[in-house]
Design a protein around this motif. Structure first.
Motif, PDB file in Angstrom:
ATOM      1  N   GLU A  27      -5.293 -10.930  -7.812  1.00 39.83           N
ATOM      2  CA  GLU A  27      -4.358 -10.035  -7.112  1.00 39.83           C
ATOM      3  C   GLU A  27      -4.334 -10.383  -5.624  1.00 39.83           C
ATOM      4  O   GLU A  27      -5.368 -10.658  -5.019  1.00 39.83           O
ATOM      5  CB  GLU A  27      -4.805  -8.579  -7.294  1.00 39.83           C
ATOM      6  CG  GLU A  27      -5.047  -8.181  -8.750  1.00 39.83           C
ATOM      7  CD  GLU A  27      -3.851  -8.420  -9.644  1.00 39.83           C
ATOM      8  OE1 GLU A  27      -2.746  -7.978  -9.293  1.00 39.83           O
ATOM      9  OE2 GLU A  27      -4.017  -9.065 -10.707  1.00 39.83           O
ATOM     10  N   HIS A  28      -3.144 -10.343  -5.076  1.00 40.71           N
ATOM     11  CA  HIS A  28      -2.882 -10.539  -3.629  1.00 40.71           C
ATOM     12  C   HIS A  28      -2.899 -12.017  -3.239  1.00 40.71           C
ATOM     13  O   HIS A  28      -1.879 -12.547  -2.853  1.00 40.71           O
ATOM     14  CB  HIS A  28      -3.826  -9.707  -2.754  1.00 40.71           C
ATOM     15  CG  HIS A  28      -3.903  -8.268  -3.169  1.00 40.71           C
ATOM     16  ND1 HIS A  28      -2.772  -7.497  -3.344  1.00 40.71           N
ATOM     17  CD2 HIS A  28      -4.963  -7.475  -3.501  1.00 40.71           C
ATOM     18  CE1 HIS A  28      -3.137  -6.285  -3.731  1.00 40.71           C
ATOM     19  NE2 HIS A  28      -4.461  -6.245  -3.844  1.00 40.71           N
ATOM     20  N   PHE A  29      -4.067 -12.675  -3.304  1.00 44.55           N
ATOM     21  CA  PHE A  29      -4.109 -14.123  -3.094  1.00 44.55           C
ATOM     22  C   PHE A  29      -3.479 -14.489  -1.744  1.00 44.55           C
ATOM     23  O   PHE A  29      -2.680 -15.419  -1.642  1.00 44.55           O
ATOM     24  CB  PHE A  29      -3.340 -14.805  -4.243  1.00 44.55           C
ATOM     25  CG  PHE A  29      -3.716 -16.237  -4.521  1.00 44.55           C
ATOM     26  CD1 PHE A  29      -4.990 -16.576  -4.966  1.00 44.55           C
ATOM     27  CD2 PHE A  29      -2.790 -17.261  -4.369  1.00 44.55           C
ATOM     28  CE1 PHE A  29      -5.318 -17.894  -5.250  1.00 44.55           C
ATOM     29  CE2 PHE A  29      -3.111 -18.583  -4.660  1.00 44.55           C
ATOM     30  CZ  PHE A  29      -4.385 -18.895  -5.103  1.00 44.55           C
TER      31      PHE A  29
ATOM     32  N   VAL B  29     -10.144  -4.733 -16.734  1.00 46.64           N
ATOM     33  CA  VAL B  29     -11.122  -4.345 -15.718  1.00 46.64           C
ATOM     34  C   VAL B  29     -10.629  -4.867 -14.381  1.00 46.64           C
ATOM     35  O   VAL B  29     -10.275  -6.041 -14.265  1.00 46.64           O
ATOM     36  CB  VAL B  29     -12.503  -4.949 -16.047  1.00 46.64           C
ATOM     37  CG1 VAL B  29     -13.447  -4.786 -14.865  1.00 46.64           C
ATOM     38  CG2 VAL B  29     -13.092  -4.283 -17.271  1.00 46.64           C
ATOM     39  N   LYS B  30     -10.567  -3.966 -13.411  1.00 46.64           N
ATOM     40  CA  LYS B  30     -10.146  -4.374 -12.058  1.00 46.64           C
ATOM     41  C   LYS B  30     -11.380  -4.354 -11.162  1.00 46.64           C
ATOM     42  O   LYS B  30     -12.087  -3.350 -11.103  1.00 46.64           O
ATOM     43  CB  LYS B  30      -9.103  -3.380 -11.543  1.00 46.64           C
ATOM     44  CG  LYS B  30      -8.893  -3.370 -10.016  1.00 46.64           C
ATOM     45  CD  LYS B  30      -7.906  -4.411  -9.572  1.00 46.64           C
ATOM     46  CE  LYS B  30      -7.578  -4.330  -8.081  1.00 46.64           C
ATOM     47  NZ  LYS B  30      -6.885  -3.129  -7.664  1.00 46.64           N
ATOM     48  N   VAL B  31     -11.608  -5.454 -10.489  1.00 53.61           N
ATOM     49  CA  VAL B  31     -12.786  -5.568  -9.629  1.00 53.61           C
ATOM     50  C   VAL B  31     -12.352  -5.842  -8.196  1.00 53.61           C
ATOM     51  O   VAL B  31     -11.529  -6.733  -7.954  1.00 53.61           O
ATOM     52  CB  VAL B  31     -13.702  -6.725 -10.092  1.00 53.61           C
ATOM     53  CG1 VAL B  31     -14.966  -6.768  -9.245  1.00 53.61           C
ATOM     54  CG2 VAL B  31     -14.051  -6.570 -11.555  1.00 53.61           C
TER      55      VAL B  31
ATOM     56  N   THR C 112       3.694  -5.202  -7.462  1.00 54.51           N
ATOM     57  CA  THR C 112       4.248  -4.591  -6.247  1.00 54.51           C
ATOM     58  C   THR C 112       3.204  -3.806  -5.456  1.00 54.51           C
ATOM     59  O   THR C 112       3.372  -3.580  -4.271  1.00 54.51           O
ATOM     60  CB  THR C 112       5.383  -3.614  -6.603  1.00 54.51           C
ATOM     61  OG1 THR C 112       4.872  -2.634  -7.515  1.00 54.51           O
ATOM     62  CG2 THR C 112       6.558  -4.354  -7.221  1.00 54.51           C
ATOM     63  N   ASP C 113       2.126  -3.366  -6.116  1.00 58.62           N
ATOM     64  CA  ASP C 113       1.209  -2.402  -5.500  1.00 58.62           C
ATOM     65  C   ASP C 113       1.935  -1.066  -5.257  1.00 58.62           C
ATOM     66  O   ASP C 113       1.609  -0.331  -4.313  1.00 58.62           O
ATOM     67  CB  ASP C 113       0.625  -2.925  -4.181  1.00 58.62           C
ATOM     68  CG  ASP C 113      -0.898  -2.880  -4.160  1.00 58.62           C
ATOM     69  OD1 ASP C 113      -1.478  -2.196  -5.028  1.00 58.62           O
ATOM     70  OD2 ASP C 113      -1.507  -3.513  -3.275  1.00 58.62           O
ATOM     71  N   ALA C 114       2.883  -0.758  -6.112  1.00 57.29           N
ATOM     72  CA  ALA C 114       3.691   0.462  -5.953  1.00 57.29           C
ATOM     73  C   ALA C 114       2.802   1.691  -5.834  1.00 57.29           C
ATOM     74  O   ALA C 114       1.839   1.851  -6.582  1.00 57.29           O
ATOM     75  CB  ALA C 114       4.636   0.623  -7.143  1.00 57.29           C
TER      76      ALA C 114
ATOM     77  N   ALA D 154       3.011  -6.072 -12.747  1.00 60.12           N
ATOM     78  CA  ALA D 154       1.613  -6.388 -13.061  1.00 60.12           C
ATOM     79  C   ALA D 154       0.604  -5.665 -12.176  1.00 60.12           C
ATOM     80  O   ALA D 154      -0.609  -5.829 -12.364  1.00 60.12           O
ATOM     81  CB  ALA D 154       1.396  -7.900 -12.960  1.00 60.12           C
ATOM     82  N   HIS D 155       1.085  -4.881 -11.222  1.00 58.43           N
ATOM     83  CA  HIS D 155       0.119  -4.224 -10.313  1.00 58.43           C
ATOM     84  C   HIS D 155       0.754  -2.982  -9.697  1.00 58.43           C
ATOM     85  O   HIS D 155       1.535  -3.073  -8.758  1.00 58.43           O
ATOM     86  CB  HIS D 155      -0.304  -5.213  -9.224  1.00 58.43           C
ATOM     87  CG  HIS D 155      -1.418  -4.722  -8.339  1.00 58.43           C
ATOM     88  ND1 HIS D 155      -2.388  -5.573  -7.836  1.00 58.43           N
ATOM     89  CD2 HIS D 155      -1.715  -3.496  -7.840  1.00 58.43           C
ATOM     90  CE1 HIS D 155      -3.227  -4.882  -7.086  1.00 58.43           C
ATOM     91  NE2 HIS D 155      -2.835  -3.622  -7.058  1.00 58.43           N
ATOM     92  N   VAL D 156       0.435  -1.828 -10.265  1.00 59.00           N
ATOM     93  CA  VAL D 156       0.923  -0.563  -9.695  1.00 59.00           C
ATOM     94  C   VAL D 156      -0.242   0.429  -9.592  1.00 59.00           C
ATOM     95  O   VAL D 156      -1.327   0.201 -10.123  1.00 59.00           O
ATOM     96  CB  VAL D 156       2.046   0.082 -10.549  1.00 59.00           C
ATOM     97  CG1 VAL D 156       3.173  -0.895 -10.812  1.00 59.00           C
ATOM     98  CG2 VAL D 156       1.499   0.648 -11.853  1.00 59.00           C
ATOM     99  N   HIS D 157       0.053   1.533  -8.914  1.00 57.50           N
ATOM    100  CA  HIS D 157      -0.887   2.653  -8.829  1.00 57.50           C
ATOM    101  C   HIS D 157      -0.110   3.940  -9.069  1.00 57.50           C
ATOM    102  O   HIS D 157       0.446   4.528  -8.147  1.00 57.50           O
ATOM    103  CB  HIS D 157      -1.562   2.684  -7.457  1.00 57.50           C
ATOM    104  CG  HIS D 157      -2.362   1.452  -7.160  1.00 57.50           C
ATOM    105  ND1 HIS D 157      -3.638   1.276  -7.648  1.00 57.50           N
ATOM    106  CD2 HIS D 157      -2.065   0.328  -6.476  1.00 57.50           C
ATOM    107  CE1 HIS D 157      -4.096   0.096  -7.249  1.00 57.50           C
ATOM    108  NE2 HIS D 157      -3.160  -0.502  -6.544  1.00 57.50           N
ATOM    109  N   LEU D 158      -0.056   4.350 -10.339  1.00 62.12           N
ATOM    110  CA  LEU D 158       0.765   5.516 -10.699  1.00 62.12           C
ATOM    111  C   LEU D 158       0.290   6.790 -10.011  1.00 62.12           C
ATOM    112  O   LEU D 158       1.100   7.675  -9.723  1.00 62.12           O
ATOM    113  CB  LEU D 158       0.744   5.717 -12.218  1.00 62.12           C
ATOM    114  CG  LEU D 158       1.402   4.620 -13.059  1.00 62.12           C
ATOM    115  CD1 LEU D 158       1.110   4.845 -14.545  1.00 62.12           C
ATOM    116  CD2 LEU D 158       2.909   4.568 -12.815  1.00 62.12           C
TER     117      LEU D 158
HETATM  118 ZN   LIG Z   1      -3.525  -2.372  -5.633  1.00 66.45          ZN
END
Ligand SMILES: [Zn+2]
Length: 404
Positions: free
Chosen positions: A246-248, A185-187, A315-317, A75-79
């Motif tokens: 995210e993160h929390f 949308v990511k804020v 993961t924030d991969a 649910a959370h990556v950075h390609l």
């Molecule tokens: Zn991230």
């Protein structure tokens, strides 16, 4: 369509493939032996009755010890981020072609790891969308994309190009993302660790701005994800109605400390918590700000897991060396280690995550009409979730991914 074309089409559609295994996890439950029938990239049927496969089907039987499960959802990556010690410099300064190459490699790596859907929560120049347009679906995961995160001037990850302040600019930012083809949308509702001058304890936007962004996103049928670490900002994003948080981490000045009232609200309102998990062993440690608080943050995550909150795995991969694009299985092992039952871990990574990223019913399930994204494992992920690292095969839209 003429009659001749129609009949030709019908003949083509009648050729389908069947995957058989001793155990199936369908995204909700472990169902015992069965088979998944695939046609034109979609699941046509899932059978647990021991029925004989249709005569015209191509059957692949993985044997009694093998497991079939839905392809996994990160649910959370950075390609666009290369997971080097200089990931920020790479994504900021390198030319778009080089960053797109990074994203292409990242996408293939994730797919071979069994991650058939990724939600990209921060690229540059909408390169995750460029990648999605350029590479056929069977050669990459499904990409749910945010484009550059919306952030304040000089705020967290401003170098990705998503700076916007004031109602008019914020509405324009949401609309631009819709027009570009983004799904979410990511804020940056609060500051972050990897941006010089940004403080993760500070709020970046006021409650009215956050609400405006979410309302506009929902009006345009996008989901809304908020990056947030500190309690005050977490309260604001709950108020604003974000779909995923995210993160929390509940980060404080020198530690981390859960606020029970905020966790209660998240549980009651069934808001998805995207827990940042997974580190590949033997890699350099996380940034000092995280390393110094890691025990307290793990304590928070443990309590969040025990609370019954809806959890998905992000993961924030890509952002640092401990998070390369094959990190996902380590995140699942970590959640199990924090007390999450293995079936819940698997649901978090499949059905729950699919719903969180806006793809309920299409992803994360082995059911008729879902996309035929299927993971084949050699042993039981319910007995030991680390089995997700022993991949026998990955299917993406019915095509077997080379490399396993
Ligand atoms: Zn991230």
């Amino acid at each position: 369509m003429t009659r001749r074309e129609l009949s030709k089409d019908t003949v083509m559609q009648s050729a389908f493939q069947v995957l058989k295994a001793g155990q199936i996890f369908d995204g909700v439950q472990a169902r015992g032996p069965g088979m998944v029938m695939i046609e034109n990239g979609l699941i046509r049927d899932v059978d647990f009755t021991g029925a004989v496969p249709p005569e015209n089907a191509t059957v692949t039987d993985f044997g009694p010890a093998a497991w079939l499960l839905p392809g996994l959802v990160d649910a959370h990556v950075h390609l666009c981020w290369d997971a080097s010690t200089d990931a920020v410099a790479h994504v900021t300064n390198d030319d778009p072609g080089a960053v797109l190459d990074t994203a292409r490699t990242a996408a293939v790596t994730a797919l071979r790891t069994g991650v058939t859907t990724v939600r990209d929560l921060g690229d540059r120049d909408y390169l995750a969308l460029t990648l999605r347009d350029q590479v056929p679906p069977t050669q990459r995961p499904e990409i749910v994309a945010a484009g550059p995160p919306i952030t304040t001037r000089g705020g967290h990850c401003h170098f990705l190009g998503g700076e916007a302040e004031g109602a008019e600019a914020l509405l324009a930012a949401v609309r631009e993302r819709t027009e570009r083809g983004c799904d979410v949308v990511k804020v940056m509702a609060g500051g972050g660790n990897m941006t010089p001058g940004s403080n993760p304890l500070h709020q970046q936007y006021g409650p009215a701005d956050l609400r405006l962004i979410v309302e506009e996103a929902h009006r345009l049928r996008l989901t809304a994800a908020a990056h947030v670490h500190a309690a005050d900002a977490i309260g604001d994003v709950i108020d604003a109605g974000f779909d995923t948080i995210e993160h929390f981490t509940f980060m404080t000045l020198d530690s981390a400390g859960l606020r029970d009232d905020l966790l209660d609200r998240v549980v009651k309102q069934r808001i998805f918590v995207s827990l940042t998990a997974g580190m590949v062993p033997g890699t350099p440690p996380p940034p000092p700000a995280i390393a110094a608080r890691i025990d307290a943050m793990i304590d928070v995550a443990t309590k969040v897991i025990a609370s019954g909150a809806r959890i998905v795995v992000g993961t924030d991969a890509g952002i640092e060396p401990s998070k390369p694009h094959h990190v996902f299985p380590y995140a699942l092992v970590q959640l199990a280690g924090l007390g999450m039952p293995t079936l819940d871990v698997l649901r978090s990574a499949t059905t729950e995550a699919a719903e969180a990223v806006g793809l309920a019913g299409r992803k994360g399930v082995l059911r008729p009409a879902a996309d035929a994204d299927v993971l084949v494992l050699d042993s039981s992920p319910v007995a030991d979730v680390s089995a997700v690292a022993d991949i026998r095969a990955v299917y993406r839209a019915g095509h077997r991914v080379p490399g396993n």
